[in-house]
Design an enzyme around this catalytic site. Structure first.
Site, PDB file in Angstrom:
ATOM      1  N   LYS A 354     116.538  55.101  13.281  1.00  0.00           N
ATOM      2  CA  LYS A 354     117.174  55.645  14.488  1.00  0.00           C
ATOM      3  C   LYS A 354     118.561  56.177  14.149  1.00  0.00           C
ATOM      4  CE  LYS A 354     118.605  50.979  15.828  1.00  0.00           C
ATOM      5  NZ  LYS A 354     118.234  49.818  16.659  1.00  0.00           N
ATOM      6  N   ASP A 628     140.544  66.983  12.244  1.00  0.00           N
ATOM      7  CA  ASP A 628     139.834  67.534  11.083  1.00  0.00           C
ATOM      8  C   ASP A 628     140.496  67.214   9.747  1.00  0.00           C
ATOM      9  OD1 ASP A 628     138.461  69.007  13.168  1.00  0.00           O
ATOM     10  OD2 ASP A 628     140.304  70.195  13.219  1.00  0.00           O
TER      11      ASP A 628
HETATM   12  C1  LIG Z   1     118.114  48.750  15.784  1.00  0.00           C
HETATM   13  C2  LIG Z   1     117.004  47.846  15.869  1.00  0.00           C
HETATM   14  C3  LIG Z   1     116.509  47.233  14.721  1.00  0.00           C
HETATM   15  C4  LIG Z   1     117.153  47.359  13.365  1.00  0.00           C
HETATM   16  O1  LIG Z   1     118.288  46.544  13.359  1.00  0.00           O
HETATM   17  P1  LIG Z   1     119.121  46.238  12.035  1.00  0.00           P
HETATM   18  O2  LIG Z   1     119.959  45.096  12.394  1.00  0.00           O
HETATM   19  O3  LIG Z   1     119.897  47.447  11.734  1.00  0.00           O
HETATM   20  O4  LIG Z   1     118.138  45.925  10.980  1.00  0.00           O
HETATM   21  C5  LIG Z   1     115.374  46.455  14.838  1.00  0.00           C
HETATM   22  N1  LIG Z   1     114.785  46.286  16.034  1.00  0.00           N
HETATM   23  C6  LIG Z   1     115.236  46.826  17.176  1.00  0.00           C
HETATM   24  C7  LIG Z   1     114.521  46.598  18.447  1.00  0.00           C
HETATM   25  C8  LIG Z   1     116.379  47.633  17.121  1.00  0.00           C
HETATM   26  O5  LIG Z   1     116.831  48.172  18.241  1.00  0.00           O
END
Ligand SMILES: *Cc1c(COP(=O)(O)O)cnc(C)c1O
Length: 687
Positions: A354, A628
């Site tokens: 993400k 910048d």
């Molecule tokens: C962002 C997210 C993750 C990953 O989290 P990290 O701590 O970066 O590994 C896993 N599960 C859900 C539901 C998330 O929103």
């Protein structure tokens, strides 16, 4: 002794080497002195091709031969272009059948002038193999091959007296007349260039003069004996090259890409101009009788055409002009592998991509991970999922966030899997009337998304909906990064597993279970789950400095760099920047860097002890950070100058600035810092 003036000596010498190749094929002194022409073309100019091979070896070795594949492909492409380019000439000279053509292309070069390309393609393979033996052995083996080749080249008259050898060489000649060089000649020079031994200037100069004299003697002696079958190899040639290369290396600094391109173009084009000038000569252009004029005409035309073609080249902007992110795909691959070894049997890595892969570039990261065997990915929203599919990502793509039910046709179109945010969301998705892939989110205590884990009646209702293709069920731990909150995490886990058990008891298959994110993986014992959703640690970074139960060897995948826009000197008492926040206490050299808060750096960083690396040294940020640009105090580093590359995150020599350090200074976590890096800083992949 004064130090020589430095410049891109290696690249500039390519131009001279290209001109020498033109010499070999035109014989500029033919009309004047037979011996002079022999010396120039058959002895002196013999340094040209070995030189090209040595620079290639030198640059390939500097990158640990990692770009050999790319170099090979590039050479192949150029060679294919050459084949097309000389098709008309070959057809005109032609008269051989398809078999003969095939043999020529593979083994001889499309035109004998261009034997270099097939030879280098073969030679690179040989060198790759030889290097497995270790460097000294590789060099010894390549020298052996060279000596063997010598027997079929300048010393053929000698070796052909021994009937066995004579037969061996005739075999070699019929098999691959010109590319034999790829086997016998190319490996040694590639390796000598890789070795790049540097002698003292005096030794190198004396060595070059002596070995060139020896090569002259050798060449004329062999000629009077009538031994050479061909004369591109001499016993003394490698010696000559080693000293010449040392002289060039001593003066070498920087690159001249145009010289590189021009030399390749001249090499590629000159046979055409030879043909044209010779043809011109036949139409009674009297000057073309003179060998020097012919040479000059070919050389000038080749260079002019090369310059024109080079000008026509489409211009592309390098991403490394202002501020950029370097993504080390090897590190990413390594991290994925390291995390995989922590998983129990049957549990797979789900790569969380993400927010553009936490600022690492979702598409390049996903492709790299897919190639390394990852089959499951998670994103935050529909758009991120579609972007991955469009770039060829297969397997499961789970959208962790809410998606309106009206998007069901789009989810289906792109075969995306949607997280069910709560009971109502699940039914609304199902009410769209079409099968849709989902994972059910369980709320086990974070109270963000999910059906309350204890509401098994609601869960069973959802599992009963035909339209929901429930492939999995998951929950998110909200305190697994804090060892002091272990009890809360345990309670979350037991709620999760007891829901699953009740579902199973009542005859439902809950689907693939997953509950650990990065810190769940680090701090919990292995879980009986199908996936671990790894985000931040996949990128080789901790969220912050709080302790975790384990920390596998992971490598940060992202570096952030910028340029020095200018350096200025402030007298004591002078001030700089918005609000005149910085005041020089002593005479101060300030470097202005081409990065600011619009590139995603926290504006606070400059005042909270932020620093950058220049020339492998740490320099403090000073003054107020601009949108910048920002200031760094480089008083201690007099060598810093305009155009230098500064490291904001990452390594420079032995020094390193971690994302953790910056996040900590600014009171945040690396997840925020990295995911906020601005889209203005383009990506550069490093393999
Ligand atoms: C962002 C997210 C993750 C990953 O989290 P990290 O701590 O970066 O590994 C896993 N599960 C859900 C539901 C998330 O929103």
């Amino acid at each position: 002794m004064t130090a020589p003036v430095k410049g891109p000596a290696l690249d500039r010498f390519r131009l001279l080497a290209a001109a020498l190749v033109v010499c070999i094929h035109t014989g500029p002194l033919e009309s004047f002195s037979e011996a002079g022409d022999f010396w120039l073309c058959r002895i002196f100019a013999r340094i040209a091709v070995p030189f090209f091979l040595m620079v290639s070896g030198h640059f390939l070795d500097r990158e640990g031969w990692k770009s050999t594949g790319r170099f090979w492909k590039k050479s192949l492409l150029i060679y294919m272009a050459a084949v097309l380019l000389y098709l008309p000439l070959n057809l005109r000279n032609g008269g051989y059948g398809p078999l003969e053509w095939g043999k020529r292309l593979l083994l001889d070069g499309t035109l004998y002038h261009l034997w270099y390309f097939p030879a280098v393609l073969l030679g690179l393979w040989v060198v790759r193999g030889l290097l497995k033996l270790g460097r000294p052995a590789a060099l010894a083996a390549a020298s052996g091959l060279y000596l063997l080749g010598l027997g079929g080249d300048s010393y053929f008259g000698l070796t052909s007296r021994f009937s066995g050898l004579g037969a061996f060489y005739s075999g070699v000649f019929t098999l691959f007349d010109y590319t034999r060089n790829g086997l016998f000649y190319v490996p040694l020079f590639l390796l000598l260039g890789a070795n790049g031994k540097q002698w003292s200037r005096r030794t190198a100069r004396t060595g070059f003069v002596l070995s060139l004299t020896a090569m002259t003697a050798e060449g004329f002696a062999l000629r009077s004996l009538g031994w050479p079958r061909h004369d591109s190899m001499y016993l003394t040639l490698p010696l000559c090259m080693v000293f010449l290369f040392s002289l060039l290396l001593e003066r070498n600094q920087g690159t001249d890409r145009q010289a590189r391109r021009l030399s390749v173009l001249v090499y590629l084009l000159h046979p055409w101009f030879i043909a044209l000038v010779w043809a011109g000569g036949r139409f009674a252009v009297p000057l073309a009788e003179n060998s020097l004029v012919r040479f000059a005409a070919v050389l000038a035309a080749s260079f002019a055409a090369a310059l024109v073609l080079d000008k026509l080249r489409p211009l592309s902007v390098s991403p490394q002009t202002r501020a950029w992110r370097e993504i080390d795909l090897n590190a990413l691959r390594h991290n994925a592998q390291a995390l995989r070894t922590m998983l129990p049997k049957g549990c797979e890595l789900m790569a969380v991509l993400k927010a553009d892969a936490y600022g690492h570039g979702a598409i390049r990261s996903a492709r790299c991970l897919q190639r390394a065997g990852t089959r499951a990915f998670a994103v935050a929203c529909l758009q991120e999922g579609i972007a991955l599919r469009k770039s060829g990502i297969r397997g499961t793509i789970l959208i962790l966030g809410y998606t309106p039910p009206e998007a069901v046709p789009i989810l289906r179109r792109w075969r995306l899997t949607q997280a069910v945010a709560d009971e109502a969301h699940g039914h609304a998705l199902a009410d769209m009337g079409k099968p849709v892939r989902v994972h059910i989110a369980l709320d086990t205590g974070m109270h963000r998304l999910g059906v309350p884990a204890e509401d098994t009646a609601a869960l069973e209702q959802l599992y009963g909906r035909r339209e929901l293709r429930i492939g999995g069920v998951f929950s998110h731990l909200c305190a697994s990064d804090d060892l002091a909150m272990d009890d809360y995490t345990s309670a979350q886990l037991s709620r999760f597993y007891s829901s699953l058990n009740i579902l199973r008891q009542n005859g439902f298959d809950p689907g693939k279970a997953h509950v650990q994110a990065s810190y769940g993986l680090l701090n919990l014992p292995p879980q009986p789950c199908a996936y671990v959703r790894a985000g931040i640690i996949l990128y080789g970074v901790r969220s912050d400095s709080s302790p975790s139960r384990q920390w596998p060897e992971l490598h940060p995948a992202l570096s952030l760099r910028a340029r020095v826009a200018c350096v200025r000197t402030l007298r004591p008492g002078e001030r700089a920047g918005y609000g005149l926040e910085f005041q020089a206490e002593r005479e101060t050299r300030l470097a202005v860097l081409t990065i600011g808060y619009a590139d995603g750096l926290p504006r606070e960083l400059a005042r909270r002890g932020g620093r950058v690396l220049l020339h492998g040294q740490s320099c403090p940020m000073v003054g107020r950070m601009c949108m910048d640009q920002l200031f760094a105090d480089v008083t201690e580093l007099p060598e810093v100058c305009q155009g230098d590359i500064a490291t904001i995150i990452g390594r420079d020599g032995r020094a390193e600035i971690t994302a953790e350090e910056i996040a900590e200074r600014c009171g945040t976590i690396t997840n925020e810092l990295l995911s906020r890096l601005g889209s203005r800083a383009p990506y550069v992949s490093i393999r």
